[in-house]
Design a protein around this motif. Sequence first.
Motif, mmCIF file in Angstrom:
data_model
loop_
_atom_site.group_PDB
_atom_site.id
_atom_site.type_symbol
_atom_site.label_atom_id
_atom_site.label_comp_id
_atom_site.label_asym_id
_atom_site.label_seq_id
_atom_site.Cartn_x
_atom_site.Cartn_y
_atom_site.Cartn_z
ATOM 1 N N GLU A 29 0.837 -1.208 0.000
ATOM 2 C CA GLU A 29 0.000 0.000 0.000
ATOM 3 C C GLU A 29 0.873 1.259 0.000
ATOM 4 N N GLU A 30 1.932 1.238 0.808
ATOM 5 C CA GLU A 30 2.832 2.397 0.848
ATOM 6 C C GLU A 30 3.578 2.563 -0.477
ATOM 7 N N CYS A 31 3.949 1.459 -1.098
ATOM 8 C CA CYS A 31 4.617 1.524 -2.401
ATOM 9 C C CYS A 31 3.702 2.147 -3.448
ATOM 10 N N CYS A 32 2.420 1.825 -3.367
ATOM 11 C CA CYS A 32 1.447 2.415 -4.291
ATOM 12 C C CYS A 32 1.342 3.925 -4.074
ATOM 13 N N LYS A 33 1.393 4.343 -2.810
ATOM 14 C CA LYS A 33 1.357 5.775 -2.513
ATOM 15 C C LYS A 33 2.575 6.483 -3.094
ATOM 16 N N LEU A 34 3.735 5.847 -2.987
ATOM 17 C CA LEU A 34 4.955 6.454 -3.522
ATOM 18 C C LEU A 34 4.894 6.525 -5.041
ATOM 19 N N GLN A 35 4.359 5.491 -5.666
ATOM 20 C CA GLN A 35 4.201 5.502 -7.117
ATOM 21 C C GLN A 35 3.232 6.592 -7.542
ATOM 22 N N ASP A 36 2.202 6.820 -6.745
ATOM 23 C CA ASP A 36 1.243 7.888 -7.046
ATOM 24 C C ASP A 36 1.932 9.251 -7.005
ATOM 25 N N ALA A 37 2.814 9.443 -6.025
ATOM 26 C CA ALA A 37 3.573 10.699 -5.945
ATOM 27 C C ALA A 37 4.440 10.880 -7.179
ATOM 28 N N ILE A 38 5.076 9.789 -7.621
ATOM 29 C CA ILE A 38 5.918 9.855 -8.819
ATOM 30 C C ILE A 38 5.079 10.182 -10.049
ATOM 31 N N ASN A 39 3.910 9.582 -10.162
ATOM 32 C CA ASN A 39 3.036 9.865 -11.307
ATOM 33 C C ASN A 39 2.677 11.349 -11.361
ATOM 34 N N LYS A 40 2.429 11.922 -10.204
ATOM 35 C CA LYS A 40 2.112 13.348 -10.152
ATOM 36 C C LYS A 40 3.331 14.195 -10.503
ATOM 37 N N MET A 41 4.525 13.729 -10.128
ATOM 38 C CA MET A 41 5.747 14.439 -10.493
ATOM 39 C C MET A 41 5.986 14.365 -12.002
ATOM 40 N N LEU A 86 13.649 13.747 -11.640
ATOM 41 C CA LEU A 86 12.546 12.799 -11.822
ATOM 42 C C LEU A 86 13.074 11.410 -12.135
ATOM 43 N N ARG A 87 14.067 11.313 -13.012
ATOM 44 C CA ARG A 87 14.632 10.001 -13.355
ATOM 45 C C ARG A 87 15.252 9.338 -12.115
ATOM 46 N N LEU A 88 15.903 10.136 -11.275
ATOM 47 C CA LEU A 88 16.476 9.582 -10.042
ATOM 48 C C LEU A 88 15.376 9.041 -9.136
ATOM 49 N N LYS A 89 14.319 9.802 -8.971
ATOM 50 C CA LYS A 89 13.239 9.374 -8.093
ATOM 51 C C LYS A 89 12.532 8.131 -8.637
ATOM 52 N N GLN A 90 12.395 8.042 -9.939
ATOM 53 C CA GLN A 90 11.799 6.841 -10.532
ATOM 54 C C GLN A 90 12.648 5.612 -10.227
ATOM 55 N N ARG A 91 13.956 5.781 -10.240
ATOM 56 C CA ARG A 91 14.844 4.671 -9.914
ATOM 57 C C ARG A 91 14.716 4.289 -8.428
ATOM 58 N N ILE A 92 14.607 5.297 -7.580
ATOM 59 C CA ILE A 92 14.455 5.040 -6.152
ATOM 60 C C ILE A 92 13.178 4.247 -5.881
ATOM 61 N N VAL A 93 12.095 4.641 -6.544
ATOM 62 C CA VAL A 93 10.824 3.932 -6.358
ATOM 63 C C VAL A 93 10.956 2.463 -6.746
ATOM 64 N N GLN A 94 11.706 2.182 -7.804
ATOM 65 C CA GLN A 94 11.892 0.809 -8.258
ATOM 66 C C GLN A 94 12.692 -0.025 -7.259
ATOM 67 N N GLU A 95 13.598 0.636 -6.534
ATOM 68 C CA GLU A 95 14.560 -0.108 -5.715
ATOM 69 C C GLU A 95 14.262 -0.114 -4.221
ATOM 70 N N ILE A 96 13.582 0.911 -3.720
ATOM 71 C CA ILE A 96 13.567 1.130 -2.265
ATOM 72 C C ILE A 96 12.919 -0.010 -1.494
ATOM 73 N N ALA A 97 11.904 -0.645 -2.041
ATOM 74 C CA ALA A 97 11.225 -1.722 -1.313
ATOM 75 C C ALA A 97 11.957 -3.052 -1.414
ATOM 76 N N HIS A 98 12.998 -3.111 -2.235
ATOM 77 C CA HIS A 98 13.715 -4.370 -2.456
ATOM 78 C C HIS A 98 15.190 -4.266 -2.085
ATOM 79 N N THR A 99 15.583 -3.150 -1.489
ATOM 80 C CA THR A 99 16.988 -2.933 -1.152
ATOM 81 C C THR A 99 17.395 -3.836 0.008
ATOM 82 N N PRO A 100 18.485 -4.586 -0.146
ATOM 83 C CA PRO A 100 18.847 -5.589 0.859
ATOM 84 C C PRO A 100 19.452 -5.028 2.140
ATOM 85 N N THR A 101 20.013 -3.817 2.114
ATOM 86 C CA THR A 101 20.682 -3.286 3.295
ATOM 87 C C THR A 101 20.040 -1.977 3.744
#
Length: 201
Positions: free
Chosen positions: A79-91, A149-164
Motif C-alpha cells: 500500500e505504501e509503495c502504491c502511494k509512492l508511485q502515485d507521488a511519482i506519477n504526479k511528479m 525525476l529520473r532519479l526518483k523513478q529509480r528510487i521507487v523501483q529499488e527502495i522496497a527491495h533494497t537488501p541493506t
Amino acid sequence: MFTAQMEGSGRKIKDNAADWHNLMMRWDRLNEDGFSVAANIISMRRLQTDQLMEVNSSPPSHSPSAALQHTVGAAELQEECCKLQDAINKMVAVVSKMERLMASQQGIQQLEEFQFGVEGRKFPLCHSWTTKEFEKSTRALLAAFSQELRLKQRIVQEIAHTPTSELCMVYLSCWLHQPFIPTKARLTLEALLLETGHRQL
C-alpha cells in the motif's frame, strides 16, 4: 517598476514565469509527501526483516503466528509503495507541464527572431533579459527537474527491495536533498520572477 500594460510575447513570458513558480511549489509539496512515504517504507522493511528473523528462530509452534504477521506487513508495504508511485506519477505530470512551458518559450523566441532577426528586438520585453536568456533559464530548470525525476523513478523501483538498511538511507537522503536540483535552480527561478516583475527589485 514593471509595466502593467505588457502585451503579446512579454505577457506570455510573465505568465510562464508564474507557471514555473507554481509548478516548482507543487513539486516541493510532492517531494515532502514522497519523503514521508519513503521513510514509512524503509521502517516497514526493517520490521519485515525483524519478523522474518523471528520466524526463522522461533520453534515450529510459534511460526504460524509470526508468518501471519509478516503477511500482513507485506500488504501494508504494498500500500505504501502504491502511494509512492502515485507521488511519482504526479511528479511526471509536473515535468510534462514544464516541458510545455519550455516549448512555449521556444515558440516565443522563434517568433521574436522572425520579427526582429537573430539579434532580437532593441528593447527588452521585461527588465533587461532577451528572449534567449529566458529560453536558457527555462531550459536549465527543465533539465534539472527531468534529471531529478529520473532519479526518483529509480528510487521507487529499488527502495522496497533494497537488501541493506545503509542503502535504504542513501535512497532516502537522495529523495530528500534532490541532488539534481541545486540551489542554483532556485536562484534561476528567483531571477526569472524578478525579471518578469513577480518579485520586486
